[in-house]
Design an enzyme around this catalytic site. Structure first.
Site, mmCIF file in Angstrom:
data_model
loop_
_atom_site.group_PDB
_atom_site.id
_atom_site.type_symbol
_atom_site.label_atom_id
_atom_site.label_comp_id
_atom_site.label_asym_id
_atom_site.label_seq_id
_atom_site.Cartn_x
_atom_site.Cartn_y
_atom_site.Cartn_z
ATOM 1 N N ASP A 199 0.826 -1.200 0.000
ATOM 2 C CA ASP A 199 0.000 0.000 0.000
ATOM 3 C C ASP A 199 0.864 1.255 0.000
ATOM 4 O OD1 ASP A 199 0.823 -0.810 2.513
ATOM 5 O OD2 ASP A 199 -1.022 -0.243 3.536
ATOM 6 N N ASP A 227 -1.019 -2.498 -12.868
ATOM 7 C CA ASP A 227 -2.059 -1.686 -13.516
ATOM 8 C C ASP A 227 -1.994 -0.239 -13.039
ATOM 9 O OD1 ASP A 227 -2.892 -3.927 -14.839
ATOM 10 O OD2 ASP A 227 -4.990 -3.762 -14.238
#
Length: 326
Positions: A199, A227
């Site tokens: 994260d 992505d």
């Protein structure tokens, strides 16, 4: 040596960009027998099988497979195809090219994603009207195999080392096992590593992508984070990928079927052609692979360009320009 190459265009623009990649492979003189096969939504509608057994068997025996895209049946196609080539790593570069309007033009990353397990291992259950479960699978053996590949990858390219992205602070048993195994193998190979929580990586890579180079990560993290990186370089339409096994590989553009433009002859073939360059590299044709990548980069910078990059050229025109530069 004559290679056997399976060619599976699939659905949507896969039917247009895969032939473009095939033209490029033929243009560089690859000595290969190209065998076409079906997979995806269209063949499912016709036969009830998204991945016919003969297509699976072709991929499992060919030296390499060039794949286009699949639509609604993607999970029923690409996951078994990766299994067919016994892929253990998904290599996904995210590079900003000259001439492309990139959010972060300094981005030059490669994700090495574990490709066999994690939450994509398929162990889901609906236990009641209220409860569903998903079992995450992480093995020492798969983690070490990925790590060994990563060590060889950075060594071959004279890179300093790689970053391990994980969430071992929460998923202590699964990501903890993954992290520990990867770091141990890297230490055995004398390869420098650092680590980052996945994260935190998502924030750091957007603020300054130059602080990363090669990122080694579990399956789902690799899918999501690569992505994310695609958004920094201009979108998924320019990104290739390789699914590597010990003896064979599967090469595919990261983009999907793009049904809004399918059949119009305006799809950007760059990602599929760059995937073909990765196929060439996998087969040991480094000089040809470099030539293809250079030709694609030249056309991206100088044109002609397809509509997604602000131009008006067709798929065929861009492909012809790339071949001309070869």
């Amino acid at each position: 040596m004559t290679y056997e190459i399976a060619v599976i265009p699939g659905d949507g623009i896969g039917q247009e960009v895969t032939p473009a990649a095939l033209e490029v492979l033929e243009a560089v003189g690859l000595d290969a027998e190209f065998t076409a096969a079906d997979a995806g939504d269209q063949i499912y509608e016709a036969t009830g099988e998204a991945l016919p057994p003969e297509t699976y068997e072709l991929a499992a025996t060919a030296d390499a497979t060039l794949f286009g895209a699949a639509g609604e049946t993607a999970a029923d196609v690409i996951l078994p195809l990766r299994e067919a080539v016994e892929s253990f790593v998904n290599v996904r570069p995210a590079t900003a090219y000259p001439g492309v309007d990139a959010l972060r033009p300094e981005t030059d990353l490669v994700f090495l994603r574990e490709n066999t397990e994690g939450v994509y291992a398929g162990h889901e259950s609906r236990l009641s009207d209220d409860l569903s479960t998903l079992t995450r699978v992480v093995t020492e053996s798969a983690s070490r195999e990925l790590a060994a590949f990563a060590c060889q990858y950075v060594s071959d390219r004279d890179l300093d080392g790689f970053t391990v992205a994980h969430k071992a602070n929460v998923m202590r048993e699964t990501d903890g096992r993954f992290r520990d195994a990867v770091l141990e193998v890297a230490d055995d190979h004398g390869v420098d590593t650092d680590e980052v929580l996945m994260d935190a990586f998502a924030t750091h890579v957007c603020l300054d992508p130059t602080q990363f180079d090669v990122i080694v990560c579990p399956n789902l993290a690799g899918d999501v984070l690569s992505d994310l990186a695609a958004g920094l370089v201009g979108g998924l339409g320019l990104l290739p990928s390789a699914n590597i096994g010990s003896d064979r590989g599967l090469f595919e553009p990261v983009h999907g079927t793009a049904p809004d433009i399918a059949g119009k002859g305006i799809a950007n073939p760059s990602a599929a052609i760059l995937s073909a360059a990765m196929l060439l590299e996998f087969l040991g044709h480094d000089e040809e692979a470099t030539a293809v990548k250079t030709a694609v980069e030249t056309v991206l910078e100088d044109g002609p360009r397809t509509a997604d990059l602000g131009g008006a050229a067709s798929t065929d025109e861009v492909t012809a320009a790339i071949i001309a530069h070869l």
